[in-house]
Design a protein around this motif. Sequence first.
Motif, mmCIF file in Angstrom:
data_model
loop_
_atom_site.group_PDB
_atom_site.id
_atom_site.type_symbol
_atom_site.label_atom_id
_atom_site.label_comp_id
_atom_site.label_asym_id
_atom_site.label_seq_id
_atom_site.Cartn_x
_atom_site.Cartn_y
_atom_site.Cartn_z
ATOM 1 N N ASN A 1 0.829 -1.212 0.000
ATOM 2 C CA ASN A 1 0.000 0.000 0.000
ATOM 3 C C ASN A 1 0.861 1.258 0.000
ATOM 4 O O ASN A 1 0.571 2.218 -0.714
ATOM 5 C CB ASN A 1 -0.910 0.019 1.235
ATOM 6 C CG ASN A 1 -2.141 -0.851 1.053
ATOM 7 O OD1 ASN A 1 -3.054 -0.486 0.333
ATOM 8 N ND2 ASN A 1 -2.147 -2.014 1.701
ATOM 9 N N PHE A 2 1.900 1.249 0.817
ATOM 10 C CA PHE A 2 2.760 2.435 0.888
ATOM 11 C C PHE A 2 3.632 2.549 -0.357
ATOM 12 O O PHE A 2 3.842 3.639 -0.873
ATOM 13 C CB PHE A 2 3.614 2.399 2.155
ATOM 14 C CG PHE A 2 2.810 2.661 3.395
ATOM 15 C CD1 PHE A 2 2.498 3.966 3.766
ATOM 16 C CD2 PHE A 2 2.339 1.621 4.171
ATOM 17 C CE1 PHE A 2 1.741 4.215 4.881
ATOM 18 C CE2 PHE A 2 1.568 1.865 5.292
ATOM 19 C CZ PHE A 2 1.277 3.160 5.662
ATOM 20 N N LEU A 3 4.126 1.394 -0.838
ATOM 21 C CA LEU A 3 4.931 1.427 -2.061
ATOM 22 C C LEU A 3 4.117 1.999 -3.211
ATOM 23 O O LEU A 3 4.609 2.800 -3.995
ATOM 24 C CB LEU A 3 5.434 0.024 -2.407
ATOM 25 C CG LEU A 3 6.380 -0.628 -1.402
ATOM 26 C CD1 LEU A 3 6.800 -2.013 -1.887
ATOM 27 C CD2 LEU A 3 7.614 0.238 -1.177
ATOM 28 N N LEU A 4 2.842 1.608 -3.287
ATOM 29 C CA LEU A 4 1.964 2.104 -4.358
ATOM 30 C C LEU A 4 1.867 3.631 -4.301
ATOM 31 O O LEU A 4 2.027 4.316 -5.313
ATOM 32 C CB LEU A 4 0.572 1.485 -4.206
ATOM 33 C CG LEU A 4 -0.484 1.925 -5.218
ATOM 34 C CD1 LEU A 4 -0.319 1.149 -6.516
ATOM 35 C CD2 LEU A 4 -1.897 1.728 -4.678
ATOM 36 N N LEU A 5 1.618 4.158 -3.099
ATOM 37 C CA LEU A 5 1.423 5.606 -2.960
ATOM 38 C C LEU A 5 2.735 6.364 -3.138
ATOM 39 O O LEU A 5 2.732 7.533 -3.507
ATOM 40 C CB LEU A 5 0.810 5.923 -1.594
ATOM 41 C CG LEU A 5 -0.600 5.377 -1.425
ATOM 42 C CD1 LEU A 5 -1.068 5.528 0.008
ATOM 43 C CD2 LEU A 5 -1.570 6.084 -2.365
ATOM 44 N N ARG A 6 3.861 5.711 -2.865
ATOM 45 C CA ARG A 6 5.165 6.349 -3.066
ATOM 46 C C ARG A 6 5.664 6.128 -4.487
ATOM 47 O O ARG A 6 6.791 6.484 -4.802
ATOM 48 C CB ARG A 6 6.193 5.763 -2.081
ATOM 49 C CG ARG A 6 5.817 5.952 -0.635
ATOM 50 C CD ARG A 6 6.719 5.147 0.281
ATOM 51 N NE ARG A 6 7.997 5.785 0.502
ATOM 52 C CZ ARG A 6 8.242 6.653 1.459
ATOM 53 N NH1 ARG A 6 7.288 6.983 2.291
ATOM 54 N NH2 ARG A 6 9.419 7.188 1.599
ATOM 55 N N ARG A 7 4.837 5.504 -5.312
ATOM 56 C CA ARG A 7 5.200 5.182 -6.704
ATOM 57 C C ARG A 7 6.470 4.341 -6.738
ATOM 58 O O ARG A 7 7.386 4.580 -7.518
ATOM 59 C CB ARG A 7 5.372 6.452 -7.525
ATOM 60 C CG ARG A 7 4.129 7.335 -7.452
ATOM 61 C CD ARG A 7 4.160 8.467 -8.433
ATOM 62 N NE ARG A 7 3.100 9.422 -8.165
ATOM 63 C CZ ARG A 7 1.813 9.210 -8.396
ATOM 64 N NH1 ARG A 7 1.421 8.078 -8.922
ATOM 65 N NH2 ARG A 7 0.915 10.121 -8.111
ATOM 66 N N GLN A 8 6.548 3.383 -5.828
ATOM 67 C CA GLN A 8 7.710 2.490 -5.760
ATOM 68 C C GLN A 8 7.275 1.031 -5.838
ATOM 69 O O GLN A 8 7.960 0.155 -5.322
ATOM 70 C CB GLN A 8 8.458 2.703 -4.438
ATOM 71 C CG GLN A 8 9.103 4.068 -4.307
ATOM 72 C CD GLN A 8 9.791 4.246 -2.980
ATOM 73 O OE1 GLN A 8 9.481 3.537 -2.025
ATOM 74 N NE2 GLN A 8 10.689 5.189 -2.899
#
Lengths: 260, 302
Positions: free
Chosen positions: B28-35
Motif C-alpha cells: 500500500n505504501f509502495l503504491l502511494l510512493r510510486r515504488q
Amino acid sequence: MSMRLARPGTSDKAETSPLAVRGLTVSYGGDPVVFSVDMTVAPGQMTAIVGPNGAGKSTLLKACLGIVKPLAGRITAWGKPVARQSSRIAYVPQRTSIDWDFPVTVIDVVLMGMYRDLGLLRRVRPQHREAAMACLDRVGMRDFADRQIGQLSGGQQQRVFLARALAQQADLFLLDEPFAGVDAATESAIIAVLKALRDEGRTIVAVHHDLSTVEAYFDRVFLINRRRIAEGPVSTAFTTDTLHEAYGGRLSDGFTARRA
Amino acid sequence: MGFEFVALSLPPMVIGTLAAIACALPGNFLLLRRQSLIGDAISHVVLPGIVVAFLLTGVISTLPMMLGAAGAALVAVLAIEAIRRFGRVEPGAAMGVVFTAMFAGGVLLLEQSDTSSVHLDVEHALYGNLESLIWLDAVGWASLVDPSALSLLPPELFRMAGVTVLVAAVVALFWRPFVLATFDEGFARSLGLPTGLIGLAIATLAALAAVAAFDAVGSIIVIAMFICPPAAARMMTDRLGAQVAWSLGFATLSAVLGYVMAGYGPLWLGRTDAVSAAGMIATVSGAVLLLATLLGPHRKHP
C-alpha cells in the motif's frame, strides 16, 4: 558587486530573530543555487522572499527547515538550531509538490498539523477534531472537511494547507508560493489570515512571485538572486534599483516604469 | 474430506494467505510512493543472495538462504536509494538498473558454481512450491487443537506467520509517520521526522515480506501481492485506512480463491491435473484488479 548592501545585523540580532541565516550556501550537485546568503527575519512582521525563477527562493526556505542540506552556513531560530525549534515553526509547501490523488480527507490533512500532540499512537479525540474544524473555519473550508483532497480546486487545496499550518500553533510560518495558481477569493482569504496571524505577534515568511502585490501584502522584503540582493522594509529594500539588480534584464520595463 | 483438506489444503492456503497479507501491507505504501516495482526488484535480487549463501556454506538449508536473501535485498535497497539520491535518477530507473544487474549476477554465479548436485534452480525461485507445504501429521480437524500435531506443521507456516505479525505491528506502530512521510515529505521533514529512514524502513519491510514469501511461495505471488491488492483497493475508497483494509481482503480472497481454483478448477473443467497454485493466486489477484479498474467506485478517470 558595488551595489551589495552592507551585511546587516549583529549577532545579538540573530539571537532574537525567529529565523536567522548566516553564510548559507546550497547546491544540488552543480553550481550553488544559494550562495553565501545572510538573512535576518524580523519578528512579528510579514516578509516576502522575492526573486526571479531559479533564484533559490524555495531552496532557501527548504534549507531553513532542514529539508535540504546546505553545503555551508548556520541557521538559527530564536537563537537555537532550527531542529530544536521545529515545534514553533509551521511550513506550507508548494502545492505542486503534493500528490493530490493521495487517499486522504481534508480533516485528516489538518490533523497532520497536530502530529506533535498526537505522536505515534495517541487517539484523535473530539477536541482534536474540533480544533481542526476551527482551523478549517478560519480559512472558510469547514464544509469540505470530509472531501478527498483531490476533489478540491487549487485555491481550496491551498487553504487546507494553510489550515494544517494553523493547526501547528506555530510562532513562525514559512510558506512556499502560497498564492501560486489560486483564485482571487482564495488569495484575499489567505492574506487576511496571514495578516491576522501577524497582528497576533506571529512571524510570516513567504516566497512570493507577484511583484505587483508585494507592497500591499508585506512589511518587509528579502530580494534574492542566488546571493542576497537586498533586505529590509518594503519602502527601502523594494526599489527600482534593487529590483533591477535582482532581475537584471528579465524584469519587464513596464513594471519598473510604474514604480519609478 | 476433513482429513484431506486439513492435511493437504489448509496449510498451503494459510501460508499463501499470510504471504499475500505480508506483501500487500507494505505494498500500500509502495503504491502511494510510486515504488511498487521495489517489490518486483527485491523478489529478483534475492537470487544472488541465495547463490552466495550456498557458495559460502556449501549446503542448501533455510537459514543461510534466508540470510543471504535478506542481505542481497538490503544491498539492493541501499543501492536503489543511493542511485536515486546521488544519481538523481527517477526511482523506477534506479530499481530497474539494480534489479537486473543483481539478477544477472545471480545467474552468472549460478552458472559458474557447481550447483548441479543440489536442487537450486530458477523454476523453484519463480513458482515456489506451495502445494508441497503439507501437514502429514494431521488426522483431521481435531489436529488443530493437538499440540504434538501442530508442532509438526510446515516450518514455513510459522516463519511466514512471524513475518506477517512483525510487518503488521511495525505498520500499526509507525502508521502516522509512514503516512506523513509518504503524503508530504517536505512537511514531514519540517516536523523533524527522519523521512529518509522512513523510506528505508518501508522498503526494508517490503524486503522482509518478499524474502519470507519468496522462500515459501516463490516470486510470482510476491510480485502480484505487492501491487494488485493495493492497486485494486485504491479504487474502492478514498481513505488510506480503508484502502489498507480492502487490500488485505483482496489479498486473502486471491490466496484462498486462487488456491482452490488451482486445485479443483481443472477438475471441474474435466481435466485431470491441478495447476500451479502460485500462478493461479497471482492470476486471481490480477482479475480482482481488473474488476476494480472497471467497476471500482473511486477510479481516477470514471
